[in-house]
Design an enzyme around this catalytic site. Structure first.
Site, PDB file in Angstrom:
ATOM      1  N   LYS A 299       0.868  -1.212   0.000  1.00 53.48           N
ATOM      2  CA  LYS A 299       0.095  -0.166  -0.005  1.00 53.48           C
ATOM      3  C   LYS A 299       0.862   1.364  -0.030  1.00 53.48           C
ATOM      4  O   LYS A 299       1.911   1.305   0.436  1.00 53.48           O
ATOM      5  CB  LYS A 299      -0.874  -0.045   1.106  1.00 53.48           C
TER       6      LYS A 299
HETATM    7  N1  GLU Z   1      -7.306  -0.111  -3.130  1.00 59.52           N
HETATM    8  C1  GLU Z   1      -7.945  -1.202  -3.757  1.00 59.52           C
HETATM    9  C2  GLU Z   1      -8.010  -2.138  -2.306  1.00 59.52           C
HETATM   10  O1  GLU Z   1      -7.869  -1.555  -1.145  1.00 59.52           O
HETATM   11  C3  GLU Z   1      -7.591  -1.764  -4.919  1.00 59.52           C
HETATM   12  C4  GLU Z   1      -6.231  -2.310  -4.765  1.00 59.52           C
HETATM   13  C5  GLU Z   1      -5.660  -2.821  -6.056  1.00 59.52           C
HETATM   14  O2  GLU Z   1      -6.357  -3.006  -7.142  1.00 59.52           O
HETATM   15  O3  GLU Z   1      -4.361  -3.090  -6.087  1.00 59.52           O
HETATM   16  O4  GLU Z   1      -8.297  -3.306  -2.546  1.00 59.52           O
END
Ligand code: GLU
Length: 429
Positions: free
Chosen positions: A104
């Site tokens: 993240k």
């Molecule tokens: N931000 C989204 C999540 O928390 C998607 C992450 C992604 O597609 O890599 O799952």
């Protein structure tokens, strides 16, 4: 203690450990992120001022494949929050069985106070800051809170400039014109709606006319509201930072969507100050309530679709919803979770409920690798199959192992899969 997102994630892991078939040594290893990079981002704003921002990228675990996870722009981003979110990505990709680990990113900023040009510069500078870490086979960012296809286009372009050629596969959630996939923007909301339908089937309850309250009307909340409305549910309340709208007869989700798409706030909608093409004649006179009141409405399903840590020991006794579907990451603290389990309130955990986004990210990445694009119907069918399978495996685990709740079931599956990958790969050197 557990109001801190990282502590909360560790406490969720601890709750599942006694039921998971995982070696304790490996389990301890899974509690630590592989690495977190902190970057300082000086940006010359359109106003001429130079502002110094701070950003992070946490790579939590890569035993199952390249790191994967979004990037958020928000004033409350912290290193601990980014690390918790990277951990949740690890359990999410494992639970829905994607060949990825978890990561993240986050930048501390208030996007509402920045111009488009400021945001572009900040995004490019952040991408430069983390570019040695990311890559199409190492770590693949995607949108999260306050980031969107345009943000991904800037990230992709900045990365590609350094590489000397286009690398669409370095990010997912791109605009269609540069390698995005149909269905990605609405994928998380679609997954939330599909999982809610599955939950009702599992509980042998009828979703038609079930009252649904959705906290948050951003990309995830608004798409979930629209799709649940289409599936026959009655969306009675929703909100944004300005407040919540509540109508026990059901909100006009299409009108509210048009108003918000045109830049309107939920509070303005309630006041009748409609923006864009929102159709005043279909407007249904909702009441203004607060975000806190929305959480305690007497509804069939509560869907937190905003920030983490909103269902806590302080308000859990006032909650009246009979089921909760976690569209946001980490909306429920462990203390609140224990109270909900005791009261038999079914909670579909975030790592299952909001996995639609990363599932379709994976489908985008696969299409980029194939240099071939699929039609929307193929993407949606594959999303439904994958999230449906994960839901079925989670309830099967919950029923056969007589686990306390669905979150524990989801965590045991995710931890066992990730631990197995670690065991097979072994320790280097
Ligand atoms: N931000 C989204 C999540 O928390 C998607 C992450 C992604 O597609 O890599 O799952």
């Amino acid at each position: 203690m557990a109001d801190d997102p990282f502590e909360n994630m560790l406490a969720q892991m601890d709750r599942a450990e006694e039921y998971a078939d995982v070696d304790h040594g490996v389990f301890e290893r899974l509690k630590h992120p592989e690495r977190t990079l902190k970057v300082t981002l000086p940006v010359e704003l359109e106003s001429g001022d130079v502002e110094v921002f701070e950003g992070y990228r946490c790579q939590f675990d890569s035993a199952r494949g390249p790191f994967k996870g979004g990037v958020r722009f928000h004033p409350s981003v912290t290193q601990g929050e980014v690390e918790a979110l990277a951990g949740w990505m690890t359990w999410k990709t494992a639970l829905v069985d994607l060949p990825y680990g978890g990561a993240k990113g986050g930048v501390i900023c208030e996007p509402k106070e920045l111009t488009d040009r400021d945001l572009e510069r900040l995004t490019r500078r952040y991408t430069e800051g983390i570019r040695r870490m990311i890559g199409p086979d190492t770590d693949v960012p995607a949108p999260d809170m306050n980031t969107d296809p345009q943000t991904m286009a800037w990230m992709m372009d900045t990365y590609s400039m350094y590489e000397g050629h286009s690398v669409p596969r370095v990010v997912t959630g791109k605009p269609l014109e540069i390698g995005g996939t149909p269905g990605r923007v609405e994928a998380t909301g679609r997954g939330v709606s599909l999982v809610t339908e599955r939950l009702f089937e599992y509980l042998d309850r009828d979703l038609s006319d079930a009252a649904v309250a959705i906290q948050g009307f951003g990309n995830v909340g608004s798409n979930a509201a629209r799709l649940l409305d289409e599936a026959g549910a009655n969306v009675v309340a929703t909100s944004d930072v300005s407040g919540a709208a509540y109508d026990p007869d059901g909100l006009d989700v299409a009108a509210l969507g048009a108003h918000v798409d045109a830049g309107g706030l939920v509070s303005e909608y309630v006041a009748g100050d409609l923006k864009g093409s929102a159709d005043r004649s279909r407007w249904d006179d909702p009441d203004a309530i607060t975000n806190a009141e929305l959480l305690t409405l007497d509804v069939d399903v509560l869907i937190p679709a905003a920030v983490e840590g909103v269902i806590t020991a302080d308000n859990v006794d006032d909650l009246r919803a009979s089921a909760i579907v976690e569209a946001a990451n980490g909306p429920t603290t462990v203390a609140a979770d224990e109270a909900l389990t005791e009261r038999d309130v079914q909670v579909v955990p975030d790592i299952l409920a909001n996995a639609g986004g990363v599932i379709v990210s994976y489908l985008e990445w696969v299409q980029n690798a194939q240099e071939f694009s699929w039609p929307l119907e193929t993407v949606n069918a594959e999303l439904e199959r994958r999230i449906g399978d994960a839901f079925d495996k989670t309830v099967e685990q919950y029923d056969t192992k007589e686990l306390p709740d669905l979150r524990t079931a989801a965590y045991t599956l995710a931890l066992e899969r990730t631990a197995k990958a670690h065991e097979y790969r072994g320790l280097f050197p």
